[in-house]
Scaffold this motif. Structure first.
Motif, PDB file in Angstrom:
ATOM      1  N   ARG A  82     -18.065  10.136   3.533  1.00  0.00           N
ATOM      2  CA  ARG A  82     -17.708   9.133   2.527  1.00  0.00           C
ATOM      3  C   ARG A  82     -16.505   9.535   1.674  1.00  0.00           C
ATOM      4  N   THR A  83     -16.386  10.813   1.325  1.00  0.00           N
ATOM      5  CA  THR A  83     -15.242  11.249   0.517  1.00  0.00           C
ATOM      6  C   THR A  83     -13.954  11.028   1.290  1.00  0.00           C
ATOM      7  N   ARG A  84     -13.947  11.427   2.549  1.00  0.00           N
ATOM      8  CA  ARG A  84     -12.783  11.216   3.420  1.00  0.00           C
ATOM      9  C   ARG A  84     -12.493   9.723   3.557  1.00  0.00           C
ATOM     10  N   GLU A  85     -13.543   8.948   3.803  1.00  0.00           N
ATOM     11  CA  GLU A  85     -13.401   7.506   3.971  1.00  0.00           C
ATOM     12  C   GLU A  85     -12.790   6.864   2.729  1.00  0.00           C
ATOM     13  N   LEU A  86     -13.332   7.187   1.564  1.00  0.00           N
ATOM     14  CA  LEU A  86     -12.831   6.598   0.320  1.00  0.00           C
ATOM     15  C   LEU A  86     -11.401   7.045   0.034  1.00  0.00           C
ATOM     16  N   THR A  87     -11.114   8.304   0.296  1.00  0.00           N
ATOM     17  CA  THR A  87      -9.753   8.807   0.080  1.00  0.00           C
ATOM     18  C   THR A  87      -8.759   8.063   0.969  1.00  0.00           C
ATOM     19  N   LEU A  88      -9.078   7.965   2.265  1.00  0.00           N
ATOM     20  CA  LEU A  88      -8.189   7.241   3.177  1.00  0.00           C
ATOM     21  C   LEU A  88      -8.083   5.766   2.796  1.00  0.00           C
ATOM     22  N   PHE A  89      -9.210   5.153   2.411  1.00  0.00           N
ATOM     23  CA  PHE A  89      -9.188   3.753   1.995  1.00  0.00           C
ATOM     24  C   PHE A  89      -8.229   3.570   0.824  1.00  0.00           C
ATOM     25  N   LEU A  90      -8.315   4.454  -0.148  1.00  0.00           N
ATOM     26  CA  LEU A  90      -7.441   4.339  -1.325  1.00  0.00           C
ATOM     27  C   LEU A  90      -5.981   4.592  -0.971  1.00  0.00           C
ATOM     28  N   VAL A  91      -5.719   5.546  -0.083  1.00  0.00           N
ATOM     29  CA  VAL A  91      -4.334   5.819   0.328  1.00  0.00           C
ATOM     30  C   VAL A  91      -3.740   4.604   1.054  1.00  0.00           C
ATOM     31  N   PHE A  92      -4.479   4.085   2.046  1.00  0.00           N
ATOM     32  CA  PHE A  92      -3.968   2.926   2.789  1.00  0.00           C
ATOM     33  C   PHE A  92      -3.927   1.674   1.915  1.00  0.00           C
ATOM     34  N   SER A  93      -4.860   1.543   0.989  1.00  0.00           N
ATOM     35  CA  SER A  93      -4.836   0.413   0.055  1.00  0.00           C
ATOM     36  C   SER A  93      -3.634   0.501  -0.870  1.00  0.00           C
ATOM     37  N   ALA A  94      -3.291   1.718  -1.294  1.00  0.00           N
ATOM     38  CA  ALA A  94      -2.114   1.902  -2.145  1.00  0.00           C
ATOM     39  C   ALA A  94      -0.833   1.529  -1.394  1.00  0.00           C
ATOM     40  N   ILE A  95      -0.770   1.892  -0.112  1.00  0.00           N
ATOM     41  CA  ILE A  95       0.388   1.500   0.699  1.00  0.00           C
ATOM     42  C   ILE A  95       0.432  -0.023   0.815  1.00  0.00           C
ATOM     43  N   GLY A  96      -0.730  -0.647   1.049  1.00  0.00           N
ATOM     44  CA  GLY A  96      -0.807  -2.106   1.086  1.00  0.00           C
ATOM     45  C   GLY A  96      -0.399  -2.725  -0.242  1.00  0.00           C
ATOM     46  N   LEU A  97      -0.785  -2.086  -1.348  1.00  0.00           N
ATOM     47  CA  LEU A  97      -0.403  -2.565  -2.686  1.00  0.00           C
ATOM     48  C   LEU A  97       1.116  -2.564  -2.824  1.00  0.00           C
TER      49      LEU A  97
END
Length: 168
Positions: A82-97
């Motif tokens: 989950r930590t890896r998942e959330l970290t990657l989600f936030l990184v890719f979401s930031a790129i999408g942002l």
């Protein structure tokens, strides 16, 4: 093994992809509504500049989307990291942002298209472009599919929980 490759027949893989796209679209559609509602509410009740209001709205929708993706669209995916998942989600979401709001920034400050209708049109276009990136990145890197060992190609076996070393 059936010889059909990972995931079964081409028809089965296509059905799974269609189901994934539909679920992704349902979560994304609700995130789109959250994003546009927050954006227009912030624009209406505050004096924040267009792109700042958009970034705030995008952050609220990212939170909403994570909950939808994890517990609806990708609930059957690997939950061990989950930590890896959330970290990657936030990184890719930031790129999408950045993609989403870069489109709005360019329209607003590059071309002077900053009326309410224009802002919403370019916000929507930015969301669309960012959504393509997010779909690819979330399914490829964040919410990885569990592949049964019998169906997995070499090197793509299902994750196995590590066992502690035993000292004997």
């Amino acid at each position: 093994m059936s010889g059909q490759g990972a995931g079964g027949t081409p028809g089965t893989r296509l059905r799974r992809l269609i189901q994934e796209v539909v679920k992704f679209g349902a979560v994304g559609g609700s995130g789109l509504l959250v994003n546009l509602l927050v954006f227009n509410l912030v624009r209406h009740v505050t004096d924040l500049q267009v792109v700042r209001a958009s970034v705030l709205a995008t952050v609220v929708s990212i939170i909403s989307n994570y909950i939808g993706f994890r517990y609806f669209a990708y609930r059957d995916r690997d939950k061990s990291g989950r930590t890896r998942e959330l970290t990657l989600f936030l990184v890719f979401s930031a790129i999408g942002l950045v993609i989403e709001n870069g489109v709005l920034y360019t329209a607003t400050y590059g071309f002077g298209w900053d009326g309410p209708l224009q802002s919403n049109v370019f916000k929507f276009i930015g969301i669309g472009v960012a959504t393509l990136f997010r779909f690819w990145s979330y399914r490829s890197w964040v919410f990885k599919a569990l592949v049964p060992a019998a169906e997995a190609p070499p090197g793509r076996e299902a994750p196995v929980k590590a066992q502690p070393d035993r000292v004997g």
